[in-house]
Design a protein around this motif. Sequence first.
Motif, PDB file in Angstrom:
ATOM      1  N   ALA A  47       0.854  -1.196   0.000  1.00 56.44           N
ATOM      2  CA  ALA A  47       0.000   0.000   0.000  1.00 56.44           C
ATOM      3  C   ALA A  47       0.888   1.245   0.000  1.00 56.44           C
ATOM      4  O   ALA A  47       1.002   1.952   0.990  1.00 56.44           O
TER       5      ALA A  47
ATOM      6  N   HIS B 231      -0.751   4.728   0.403  1.00 61.37           N
ATOM      7  CA  HIS B 231      -1.118   4.934   1.810  1.00 61.37           C
ATOM      8  C   HIS B 231       0.078   5.440   2.622  1.00 61.37           C
ATOM      9  O   HIS B 231      -0.090   6.175   3.591  1.00 61.37           O
TER      10      HIS B 231
ATOM     11  N   GLN C 210      -8.726   2.761   0.792  1.00 62.78           N
ATOM     12  CA  GLN C 210      -8.709   1.350   1.186  1.00 62.78           C
ATOM     13  C   GLN C 210      -9.957   0.635   0.653  1.00 62.78           C
ATOM     14  O   GLN C 210      -9.875  -0.505   0.196  1.00 62.78           O
TER      15      GLN C 210
END
Length: 329
Positions: A44, A47, A135
């Motif tokens: 990720a 993120h 997400q």
Amino acid sequence: MTGARERVLSGMRPSGKVHLGNYLGALDNWVKLQDAYECYYFVANWHALTDDTDTTTVPGDTVEMVADWLGAGLDPHRSTLFIQSQVPEHAELHLLFSMVTPVGWLERVPTYRERIEQQGIASPSYGLLGYPLLQAADILMYKPRWVPVGADQVPHVELTREVARRFNNAFTPVFPEPDAKLTEIPKVPGTDGRKMSKSYGNAIYLSDPPDVIIRKVKPMVTDPARKRRSDPGNPDVCPVFDLHKIFTPAAEREACATGCRTAGIGCLDCKDVLLRHLVPRLDGIRERRQKFAERPDVIVDVLQEGARRARAVAQATMEEVRGAVNLTP
Ligand code: TRP
Ligand code: SF4
């Protein structure tokens, strides 16, 4: 003939080398899920930008983390391993989701509230607020049945279900609602007795060679009441014993507990028993992960092939999504 396996998706931020806490809390479970599910696991990396826009360490951390994934047994032939930013469809889906998501839903997410309170963030970014919505896009893109996560992530999966419902109602039904698959996480203390965490400097890494593990475990914090060898101790309050519960077979562990309570053994004897089980358990992982870490080109290839497979799924989902949203003549 075997029926189609249910799909699983999960992600991890590129935090670098994996420690025992990350391993027992997530990675070990990801590896086991490969036997029964069709798995998608991704780095990720967008993120990560919500923590810090200085990306100097992100590429190297990605290689180190994925070396640990492969060393621990994630198998790129069975599972699709990829980097989020190499599947840019995630960003398009995030944008469309942002149109059906009330800001209030995001402001109420506990991880967001904790971040701004604990780190005293006066002016949180739009990206930080939108983190759980990105997400949701990461997840719904693959229409998984299950999302294996720890308890802290359950509100994000709940939000994902609500966003799926909102999208399906606003346009046409595209997304099934996935469920969180709660990972049973054993208590994994670091060497100072606090929760194992990279930022506390108390972690044992999958990449640590035996001499480093020994050097970390020998001075490890024990029952503070056990100052002298002749003082009886209490394994129930000892972080070393929490590790015994994970790594040492029951009979030997009970012998340590009895020895501790009666001052029959010293803490160093007790730690030796732990090391006898802990070190060999990590040998295979470390040897495999080291071979991969020395070949970052192989890791990059694995991730590129994974992104190619992930994109085929993502593009099919986005075809449906664009049809449902119906913007172009
Ligand atoms: N938020 C997760 C974490 O901090 C990482 C993550 C991003 C994730 N996207 C995901 C986990 C999708 C599961 C599914 O650990
Ligand atoms: Fe902990 Fe073992 Fe020492 Fe007891 S003997 S205090 S369980 S390290």
